[in-house]
Scaffold this motif. Structure first.
Motif, PDB file in Angstrom:
ATOM      1  N   MET A  79       0.838  -1.198   0.000  1.00 56.78           N
ATOM      2  CA  MET A  79       0.000   0.000   0.000  1.00 56.78           C
ATOM      3  C   MET A  79       0.874   1.250   0.000  1.00 56.78           C
ATOM      4  O   MET A  79       1.916   1.301   0.658  1.00 56.78           O
ATOM      5  CB  MET A  79      -0.911   0.044   1.234  1.00 56.78           C
ATOM      6  N   GLN A  80       0.421   2.260  -0.737  1.00 56.06           N
ATOM      7  CA  GLN A  80       1.023   3.588  -0.687  1.00 56.06           C
ATOM      8  C   GLN A  80       0.105   4.454   0.162  1.00 56.06           C
ATOM      9  O   GLN A  80      -1.066   4.644  -0.169  1.00 56.06           O
ATOM     10  CB  GLN A  80       1.144   4.170  -2.090  1.00 56.06           C
ATOM     11  N   CYS A  81       0.618   4.965   1.270  1.00 50.00           N
ATOM     12  CA  CYS A  81      -0.196   5.747   2.201  1.00 50.00           C
ATOM     13  C   CYS A  81       0.422   7.128   2.411  1.00 50.00           C
ATOM     14  O   CYS A  81       1.618   7.336   2.179  1.00 50.00           O
ATOM     15  CB  CYS A  81      -0.315   5.032   3.548  1.00 50.00           C
ATOM     16  N   ALA A  82      -0.417   8.045   2.851  1.00 47.94           N
ATOM     17  CA  ALA A  82       0.039   9.387   3.207  1.00 47.94           C
ATOM     18  C   ALA A  82      -0.530   9.737   4.571  1.00 47.94           C
ATOM     19  O   ALA A  82      -1.574   9.220   4.986  1.00 47.94           O
ATOM     20  CB  ALA A  82      -0.416  10.398   2.163  1.00 47.94           C
ATOM     21  N   TRP A  83       0.168  10.633   5.270  1.00 43.19           N
ATOM     22  CA  TRP A  83      -0.332  11.060   6.568  1.00 43.19           C
ATOM     23  C   TRP A  83       0.052  12.507   6.830  1.00 43.19           C
ATOM     24  O   TRP A  83       1.015  13.029   6.258  1.00 43.19           O
ATOM     25  CB  TRP A  83       0.172  10.150   7.688  1.00 43.19           C
ATOM     26  N   THR A  84      -0.721  13.137   7.666  1.00 41.47           N
ATOM     27  CA  THR A  84      -0.436  14.504   8.068  1.00 41.47           C
ATOM     28  C   THR A  84      -0.991  14.725   9.469  1.00 41.47           C
ATOM     29  O   THR A  84      -1.703  13.870  10.012  1.00 41.47           O
ATOM     30  CB  THR A  84      -1.033  15.517   7.076  1.00 41.47           C
ATOM     31  N   VAL A  85      -0.632  15.852  10.043  1.00 44.56           N
ATOM     32  CA  VAL A  85      -1.050  16.153  11.404  1.00 44.56           C
ATOM     33  C   VAL A  85      -1.249  17.657  11.551  1.00 44.56           C
ATOM     34  O   VAL A  85      -0.589  18.460  10.867  1.00 44.56           O
ATOM     35  CB  VAL A  85      -0.009  15.634  12.425  1.00 44.56           C
ATOM     36  N   MET A  86      -2.192  18.036  12.369  1.00 41.14           N
ATOM     37  CA  MET A  86      -2.329  19.416  12.800  1.00 41.14           C
ATOM     38  C   MET A  86      -2.342  19.441  14.315  1.00 41.14           C
ATOM     39  O   MET A  86      -2.639  18.434  14.958  1.00 41.14           O
ATOM     40  CB  MET A  86      -3.613  20.045  12.243  1.00 41.14           C
ATOM     41  N   VAL A  87      -1.987  20.593  14.896  1.00 43.45           N
ATOM     42  CA  VAL A  87      -1.910  20.686  16.353  1.00 43.45           C
ATOM     43  C   VAL A  87      -2.622  21.953  16.815  1.00 43.45           C
ATOM     44  O   VAL A  87      -2.865  22.896  16.046  1.00 43.45           O
ATOM     45  CB  VAL A  87      -0.450  20.694  16.848  1.00 43.45           C
ATOM     46  N   TRP A  88      -2.974  21.971  18.082  1.00 41.02           N
ATOM     47  CA  TRP A  88      -3.532  23.142  18.730  1.00 41.02           C
ATOM     48  C   TRP A  88      -2.542  23.637  19.776  1.00 41.02           C
ATOM     49  O   TRP A  88      -1.892  22.830  20.466  1.00 41.02           O
ATOM     50  CB  TRP A  88      -4.858  22.793  19.399  1.00 41.02           C
ATOM     51  N   ASN A  89      -2.412  24.945  19.894  1.00 37.21           N
ATOM     52  CA  ASN A  89      -1.436  25.491  20.833  1.00 37.21           C
ATOM     53  C   ASN A  89      -2.044  25.666  22.222  1.00 37.21           C
ATOM     54  O   ASN A  89      -3.163  25.217  22.500  1.00 37.21           O
ATOM     55  CB  ASN A  89      -0.845  26.797  20.305  1.00 37.21           C
ATOM     56  N   GLU A  90      -1.315  26.360  23.084  1.00 33.93           N
ATOM     57  CA  GLU A  90      -1.731  26.521  24.479  1.00 33.93           C
ATOM     58  C   GLU A  90      -3.007  27.355  24.609  1.00 33.93           C
ATOM     59  O   GLU A  90      -3.690  27.285  25.638  1.00 33.93           O
ATOM     60  CB  GLU A  90      -0.597  27.133  25.300  1.00 33.93           C
ATOM     61  N   GLU A  91      -3.339  28.120  23.567  1.00 39.72           N
ATOM     62  CA  GLU A  91      -4.568  28.906  23.578  1.00 39.72           C
ATOM     63  C   GLU A  91      -5.668  28.244  22.758  1.00 39.72           C
ATOM     64  O   GLU A  91      -6.674  28.879  22.428  1.00 39.72           O
ATOM     65  CB  GLU A  91      -4.280  30.314  23.053  1.00 39.72           C
ATOM     66  N   ASP A  92      -5.441  26.977  22.381  1.00 42.80           N
ATOM     67  CA  ASP A  92      -6.391  26.178  21.611  1.00 42.80           C
ATOM     68  C   ASP A  92      -6.574  26.716  20.186  1.00 42.80           C
ATOM     69  O   ASP A  92      -7.621  26.516  19.570  1.00 42.80           O
ATOM     70  CB  ASP A  92      -7.746  26.085  22.315  1.00 42.80           C
ATOM     71  N   ALA A  93      -5.539  27.368  19.661  1.00 45.40           N
ATOM     72  CA  ALA A  93      -5.563  27.819  18.271  1.00 45.40           C
ATOM     73  C   ALA A  93      -4.941  26.732  17.404  1.00 45.40           C
ATOM     74  O   ALA A  93      -3.849  26.225  17.697  1.00 45.40           O
ATOM     75  CB  ALA A  93      -4.799  29.127  18.120  1.00 45.40           C
ATOM     76  N   ALA A  94      -5.644  26.398  16.312  1.00 40.73           N
ATOM     77  CA  ALA A  94      -5.212  25.292  15.461  1.00 40.73           C
ATOM     78  C   ALA A  94      -4.129  25.733  14.482  1.00 40.73           C
ATOM     79  O   ALA A  94      -4.133  26.859  13.978  1.00 40.73           O
ATOM     80  CB  ALA A  94      -6.400  24.729  14.698  1.00 40.73           C
ATOM     81  N   SER A  95      -3.213  24.828  14.206  1.00 41.45           N
ATOM     82  CA  SER A  95      -2.207  25.055  13.175  1.00 41.45           C
ATOM     83  C   SER A  95      -2.775  24.697  11.812  1.00 41.45           C
ATOM     84  O   SER A  95      -3.875  24.138  11.697  1.00 41.45           O
ATOM     85  CB  SER A  95      -0.977  24.187  13.449  1.00 41.45           C
ATOM     86  N   ASP A  96      -2.012  24.997  10.772  1.00 46.34           N
ATOM     87  CA  ASP A  96      -2.319  24.447   9.461  1.00 46.34           C
ATOM     88  C   ASP A  96      -1.915  22.983   9.449  1.00 46.34           C
ATOM     89  O   ASP A  96      -1.131  22.518  10.295  1.00 46.34           O
ATOM     90  CB  ASP A  96      -1.545  25.206   8.382  1.00 46.34           C
ATOM     91  N   TRP A  97      -2.450  22.265   8.470  1.00 50.84           N
ATOM     92  CA  TRP A  97      -2.007  20.887   8.307  1.00 50.84           C
ATOM     93  C   TRP A  97      -0.543  20.871   7.880  1.00 50.84           C
ATOM     94  O   TRP A  97      -0.109  21.689   7.060  1.00 50.84           O
ATOM     95  CB  TRP A  97      -2.834  20.163   7.240  1.00 50.84           C
TER      96      TRP A  97
END
Length: 888
Positions: A79-97
């Protein structure tokens, strides 16, 4: 407040792994983001294949960024798979992927393999001659490389094509006339009777509609070539001929999958690689080249069928390669020096490397160009090769006489800084260009350090290059002579240093499999891994000596501290238990008198020899202590008390047997005190007395070290811990024998095996054992990064989520600039001394904190323009950039 950004995405320790050995891979990332006291409050991780989402973790409230285990749909093979992640900071603001990363699952089940092992029928090659400089007489048996090929046709171009390849020996893979990958020495060294690693390649752009050809060049390598120093049986440790395993998956637009495999449809021949052997070298006759042999339309009518066979004693287990492959990394131009007494011409590449020389030349058909390799020159400027022992280390190129020609070896490598080129009659050095090519496992570089002293900078370079040159499939002792084993003590004393210089996470996972496979039924680990070539005539492998067999326990603990990777500890925990039981069963009185097979003590020390039983027992204290900690990591609370009790009993036995009331330890050597102090064996009163004895021993040696392989790594750390950092700096900066600076003063570009590898008084040490490229004494690198730069792991928070920063300042060094790309992100440390003030600039990555421990309270701490309150010599800082001013 700016958003956090996930960076350095890793799956199973790789940016883009090509093949998995775990059905549920693990994911890691680091963080970037400006400001101070930044942290991750949550993450969301998504894995997909094409348009299909295989796992969406959803928003997970957690600060974890490491070892996040896949929990989605079952992953299938190929299988060829891809993955990504986003995070939230200490103020609960989301990052970009994060930018998506890819991984391939590989062939994870035995039944996924349809390919068969194929090889050339075993016949002695006709018309092949042993090299004129053969030192093996009738024992010479290096084989030509085998060419294997198969034509196949496709009705249309596939939308995806993947090649899965391995070899018993070494291989290069070709498709339609092009090399598939630039890796060398693939698939790497394992115990081929148990396990062979395979590689996966995306060849989609190389397959065309219509006629195609797949080909492979296969050499002996570690499988049937010469490995080690037992010349009665230097080769054929695993088998008598190399073999290939190849499976090509072609996926078409309609979802149909076609498979091309190694089988009876392949044919084989031999060509210009007359032989290629790690110790002998390579002979290449360009007149025997077969242009187009990897392309459609080649006339293979005179090639013979391959033999399909089952490896003896059983087919090895196939696993995806765990570590980055060996590749060509750095090139060095050869500088002409002089004509040698032999008539050859000597070139200097300026750096001792493991690799080979590429030639660009002009000559007549049949002209022979011969290259001999050596690490150093003798007193008369001639190539010194006595220390190579039985390694011939000689390459021959026979020209075809067609304009400008190019040559570099395929399946051999040498350890060298110098080469001697013998030219055919009528040729001159002006007709030839030499380029030295360094090879090693292409592990990510993770640290850099520069200082105000050229000697220390050269030491740092020497440490790095000894690591590069000896990280070739396994961590070897040396790359030049007839040895090149994965000696475990060399590795364990150096491993903390190694982990700063490069990301060794995947490399250790691979080597730990070799270590595990070599373990004996009675629980004994071995001195080397893979173990078979060290002593092929023993029924079982050579059990590990104290400090050598103990290495897996030490390595597992350090892997946990650096990477926070619990899986390796859990997987191999029972093997570690078996080793401790092996020691305890043999030594019921808690003195490690019975080392079963061997005991090297403080190997290659100078000055007074340390008592070997004392050294062995001290190491037992260490590994028992570590096993108590590792038991907690592995979730084996029932064993924590067991090992604490064992360590207590061995400590008591050590003190009763080896320590007098004045703190003097049997043998009265530097190493005796270093081990007792660093392993925390002694109670407080004896600890203080032993520390005084250590300083006395340094005074008696006129400020010089007298340690061997086991003692060296403890010198500067122990002196720093007992309140004598200036004495540690004295040792670091010493340039008289014996010292690190002494070899540098002689022009060393790598770490020597022996402090007295060469001295003015005695010349070269015994050629029986005198490598000029051994990393063990480079273990001082851990002190340079951890204490001089102040970037150290924190045992209370593995994986560098907390950083222990205890820099040691010295006016003689002047300044340092260092960084380390930890699993959690980049850590920076730079200090400069002006007058009586140190200015120290640091950077702590998001989601981390630093425990600051200074020799005295700072005058100020600034976070940007803002001044922070002072709290004394010890404080904790969150992420961000800071400047501290400290009085000397």
């Amino acid at each position: 407040m700016t958003k956090l950004r996930p960076i350095a995405l890793r799956c199973e320790h790789h940016a883009a792994p090509m093949g998995l050995n775990r059905p549920a891979p693990r994911f890691d990332w680091a963080l970037e983001g400006g400001g101070h006291n930044r942290c991750q409050s949550a993450f969301r991780l998504v894995v997909g294949a094409g348009e299909t989402v295989l796992w969406d973790s959803g928003k997970v409230r957690s600060s974890r960024t490491r070892q996040i285990e896949y929990a989605g749909d079952v992953l299938a093979s190929d299988m060829q798979c891809a993955w990504t992640v986003m995070v939230w900071n200490e103020e609960d603001a989301a990052s970009d992927w994060a930018d998506a990363q890819h991984f391939r699952t590989g062939l994870m089940q035995p039944e996924d393999w349809q390919a068969q092992w194929i090889a050339r029928y075993f016949v002695l090659p006709a018309g092949r001659e042993a090299p004129a400089d053969n030192t093996y007489d009738n024992r010479w048996q290096a084989r030509p490389a085998d060419h294997l090929r198969r034509d196949f046709a496709t009705a249309e171009r596939p939308v995806r094509a993947t090649a899965y390849v391995s070899a018993l020996g070494l291989y290069e893979l070709y498709l339609n006339g092009e090399r598939v990958d630039d890796a060398v020495m693939a698939p790497g060294w394992t115990d081929y009777h148990q396990r062979v690693e395979y590689q996966s390649y995306d060849v989609t752009d190389m397959v065309v509609a219509g006629a195609n050809t797949i080909g492979a060049l296969v050499g002996e390598g570690w499988y049937s070539g010469r490995v080690g120093h037992n010349q009665r049986r230097a080769g054929n440790h695993y088998g008598g001929r190399p073999a290939l395993l190849c499976q090509l998956h072609l996926e078409y637009a309609d979802g149909r999958i076609e498979t091309i495999v190694s089988d009876k449809q392949w044919t084989t021949s031999q060509g210009p690689v007359c032989y290629s052997d790690f110790l002998m070298g390579e002979q290449y006759d360009a007149r025997l080249e077969m242009p187009g042999w990897t392309e459609p339309g080649f006339d293979a009518s005179r090639w013979q069928p391959v033999e399909v066979f089952a490896p003896d004693p059983r087919p090895p287990h196939l696993e995806a390669s765990r570590a980055p492959q060996v590749r060509e990394t750095v090139r060095f131009e050869g500088r002409y020096l002089r004509q040698a007494k032999t008539g050859g011409h000597i070139y200097d590449f300026g750096q001792n490397i493991a690799g080979y020389v590429a030639l660009e030349l002009s000559g007549k058909a049949g002209d022979r160009f011969t290259l001999r390799h050596g690490e150093v020159l003798d007193g008369e400027g001639e190539l010194y090769v006595a220390n190579l022992r039985h390694a011939v280390a000689t390459d021959h190129y026979i020209a075809k006489g067609e304009g400008r020609e190019h040559f570099k070896p395929r399946f051999t490598f040498h350890g060298f800084r110098y080469a001697e080129l013998t030219l055919p009659d009528g040729s001159s050095p002006d007709d030839v260009t030499l380029t030295g090519i360094a090879i090693h496992n292409d592990l990510p570089r993770t640290a850099s350090m520069r200082t105000g002293l050229d000697m220390v900078n050269q030491l740092l370079s020497n440490i790095e290059w000894s690591q590069r040159d000896n990280f070739i499939s396994v961590p070897t002792d040396c790359p030049q002579r007839d040895e090149r084993y994965g000696w475990s003590a060399d590795a364990q004393v150096f491993w903390k240093t190694a982990g700063y210089v490069m990301d060794v996470s995947a490399f250790l996972e691979k080597w730990f499999e070799d270590i595990a496979e070599a373990q004996l039924p009675d629980g004994a680990f071995t001195d080397v891994a893979p173990s078979k070539p060290l002593n092929p005539y023993r029924i079982t492998a050579q059990p590990g000596a104290p400090g050598w067999g103990d290495a897996p326990v030490i390595l597992a603990w350090q892997h946990w501290l650096r990477y926070g990777d619990r899986a390796l500890v859990e997987k191999h925990y029972d093997r570690l238990v078996a080793w401790l039981k092996h020691i305890a069963d043999a030594n019921p009185d808690h003195l490690r008198i019975n080392a079963v097979y061997n005991n090297y003590g403080d190997w290659l020390s100078v000055g007074p020899a340390s008592d070997r039983t004392m050294v062995a027992t001290a190491y037992w204290v260490l590994v028992a202590d570590l096993m108590a900690k590792l038991s907690g990591v592995a979730g084996r609370a029932d064993m924590v008390a067991h090992y604490k009790a064992q360590a207590k009993a061995v400590r008591a036995a050590f003190i009763a047997a080896f320590v007098d009331d004045d703190g003097r330890i049997t043998g009265d050597t530097q190493t005796a005190y270093l081990l007792a102090l660093d392993f925390a064996i002694l109670p407080a009163d004896l600890h203080r007395k032993a520390a005084a004895h250590l300083l006395r021993k340094l005074d008696e040696a006129e400020g010089h070290l007298q340690t061997g392989f086991l003692g060296v790594k403890h010198l500067c750390p122990v002196l720093s811990d007992i309140g004598s950092p200036q004495r540690a700096y004295d040792l670091l900066l010493n340039e008289t024998y014996p010292s690190w600076g002494f070899s540098i003063a002689q022009g060393a570009t790598t770490i020597w095996e022996r402090w007295d590898g060469w001295t003015r008084e005695n010349g070269f040490q015994s050629a029986n054992m005198n490598s000029f490229n051994h990393y063990a004494y480079g273990a001082v690198g851990e002190w340079l990064y951890a204490r001089v730069a102040g970037i150290d792991w924190d045992e209370d928070a593995p994986g560098f989520s907390s950083i222990r920063m205890r820099p040691l300042f010295d006016k003689r060094l002047g300044w340092i600039e260092a960084h380390y790309d930890a699993p959690t992100g980049r850590i920076e440390s730079a200090w400069r001394i002006a007058g009586e003030i140190v200015t120290w600039d640091i950077r702590i990555p998001p989601n981390c904190a630093a425990r600051i421990e200074l020799p005295r309270a700072p005058l100020s701490i600034h976070a940007g323009e803002a001044a922070l309150p002072l709290t004394g010599a010890t404080t904790t800082l969150g992420s961000g950039r800071y400047t501290l001013t400290i009085p000397i």
